[in-house]
Design an enzyme around this catalytic site. Sequence first.
Site, PDB file in Angstrom:
ATOM      1  CE1 TYR A  70     -18.717  -2.266 -22.848  1.00 19.63           C
ATOM      2  CE2 TYR A  70     -17.956  -0.093 -22.182  1.00 19.63           C
ATOM      3  CZ  TYR A  70     -18.280  -1.402 -21.870  1.00 19.63           C
ATOM      4  OH  TYR A  70     -18.167  -1.846 -20.583  1.00 19.63           O
TER       5      TYR A  70
ATOM      6  NE  ARG B 281     -27.221  33.177 -15.105  1.00 20.78           N
ATOM      7  CZ  ARG B 281     -25.953  32.779 -14.971  1.00 20.78           C
ATOM      8  NH1 ARG B 281     -25.609  31.562 -15.362  1.00 20.78           N
ATOM      9  NH2 ARG B 281     -25.042  33.589 -14.492  1.00 20.78           N
TER      10      ARG B 281
ATOM     11  CE  LYS C  61     -19.807  30.512 -11.746  1.00 26.38           C
ATOM     12  NZ  LYS C  61     -20.597  31.568 -12.404  1.00 26.38           N
TER      13      LYS C  61
ATOM     14  CG  MET D 115     -17.734   4.331 -15.442  1.00 27.13           C
ATOM     15  SD  MET D 115     -18.638   3.249 -14.341  1.00 27.13           S
ATOM     16  CE  MET D 115     -20.230   3.179 -15.139  1.00 27.13           C
TER      17      MET D 115
HETATM   18  C1  LIG Z   1     -19.772  32.382 -13.141  1.00 26.21           C
HETATM   19  C2  LIG Z   1     -19.952  33.840 -13.132  1.00 26.21           C
HETATM   20  C3  LIG Z   1     -18.863  34.697 -13.340  1.00 26.21           C
HETATM   21  C4  LIG Z   1     -17.508  34.204 -13.782  1.00 26.21           C
HETATM   22  O1  LIG Z   1     -17.564  33.937 -15.177  1.00 26.21           O
HETATM   23  P1  LIG Z   1     -16.313  33.484 -16.028  1.00 26.21           P
HETATM   24  O2  LIG Z   1     -16.830  33.448 -17.409  1.00 26.21           O
HETATM   25  O3  LIG Z   1     -15.913  32.154 -15.517  1.00 26.21           O
HETATM   26  O4  LIG Z   1     -15.242  34.498 -15.831  1.00 26.21           O
HETATM   27  C5  LIG Z   1     -19.071  36.052 -13.163  1.00 26.21           C
HETATM   28  N1  LIG Z   1     -20.298  36.536 -12.842  1.00 26.21           N
HETATM   29  C6  LIG Z   1     -21.365  35.740 -12.672  1.00 26.21           C
HETATM   30  C7  LIG Z   1     -22.678  36.339 -12.333  1.00 26.21           C
HETATM   31  C8  LIG Z   1     -21.232  34.369 -12.823  1.00 26.21           C
HETATM   32  O5  LIG Z   1     -22.309  33.586 -12.687  1.00 26.21           O
END
Ligand SMILES: *Cc1c(COP(=O)(O)O)cnc(C)c1O
Length: 394
Positions: free
Chosen positions: A270, A148, A48, A329
Amino acid sequence: MPLREGQIGNVDPRICGGRLSIDVAALAANYRLLSSRAHPARVAGVVKANAYGLGLDVVAPVLWAEGCRIFFVALPQEGVTLRALLPEAEIYVLAGLFESQAAQIYGEAGLIPVLNDEADISIWEAYGWDGDDVSRPCAIHVDTGMNRLGLSGQQVKRFFHENKLTRALSPQLLMSHLACADEPSAPLNRQQLESFQIFDRLFSGIDSSLANSSGIFLGSDYAFDIVRPGIALYGGAPQAGIANPMRPVATVEARIVQVRHAKAGESVSYGAAQTLDRDTIIAVAGTGYADGLHRSLSGAGVPLRNALLSGGYGFIAGRRVPILGRVTMDLTLFDVTDLGAGAVSHGDWIELFGPNIAIDEAAAAAGTIPYELLTSLGARYHRRVVNRERRTNG
Ligand SMILES: *Cc1c(COP(=O)(O)O)cnc(C)c1O
């Protein structure tokens, strides 16, 4: 072969302030290490957010070449991009079905939705029950304590019984997600495991998946049929407090655009937030917070972050050197006095994280986690593939 070295993207190396190198040999080695740890479970690749900022176009083919056949993305849009790269991969979409219109896109791209609630379930049922009796593959996400995404225990039981009667859907994966896997002693780990084991018995005959990167290191009872690592593939430490067994995959370096000499008592950057306590040689590097080098990495004397944090470091000419003053930046300042006059020159490269500064350490210095550091890397880097474990024969 995806392992060929060279530039990716179109940022010319001669005119960039920073470069991002992706070590595909390290990525492949990390996949193999996780496979041996999780065996006999299969190892999916979580890709992702553009493979955690490293580039889906680089990462996905390398994982495929290592035998990875199952991939997880967050959004259907990411799934469509991945489908173009890997025509035969099994692609799960974690965020579920956004709206009934989306189901069509899932169908066309051959994406498998992770159904997270009853709205997802009814959208997918409607899509799959349209006159034909081709029931649509899907994954069912059950909540075991993260709160979640995912169905509650009651919703799962209802779904299980109703779907057994209608056979509208063909779940092929049951999954849940651990909230505290990076803390082995957290009591929630075992509670989630026990809760998931109950769901796993209910859905016998289909694959189950619970563990992310850290979960793989909690013990073999967490592995089930499929594990879902992300960050460990990319070199992040799966567990705090033990030596990181993963190889660093991403190296971020910045170009030194100026070397200057300042006097004790003068201030830097800064807000004049840091005052020099000695005559100082300052190396000015060509990346800043616009490149994902968080402002909270600013030097130790800058009071904008948790006072316990020591500020970030760079690595140049064989040594670590501290960041000075506020990160800006486009530019970041380093104290290179201890290297001696002439050690650092205009045009040199300074490592911000990679083989010499662990990404976990750089993230901790910024008050964040490697996930956020990687996914914040901006679009201005010259990106390149490197293969640090050169094989001499094919
Ligand atoms: C992002 C995610 C993972 C991967 O998690 P890592 O901690 O990066 O290994 C696995 N399962 C779900 C549902 C996730 O959202």
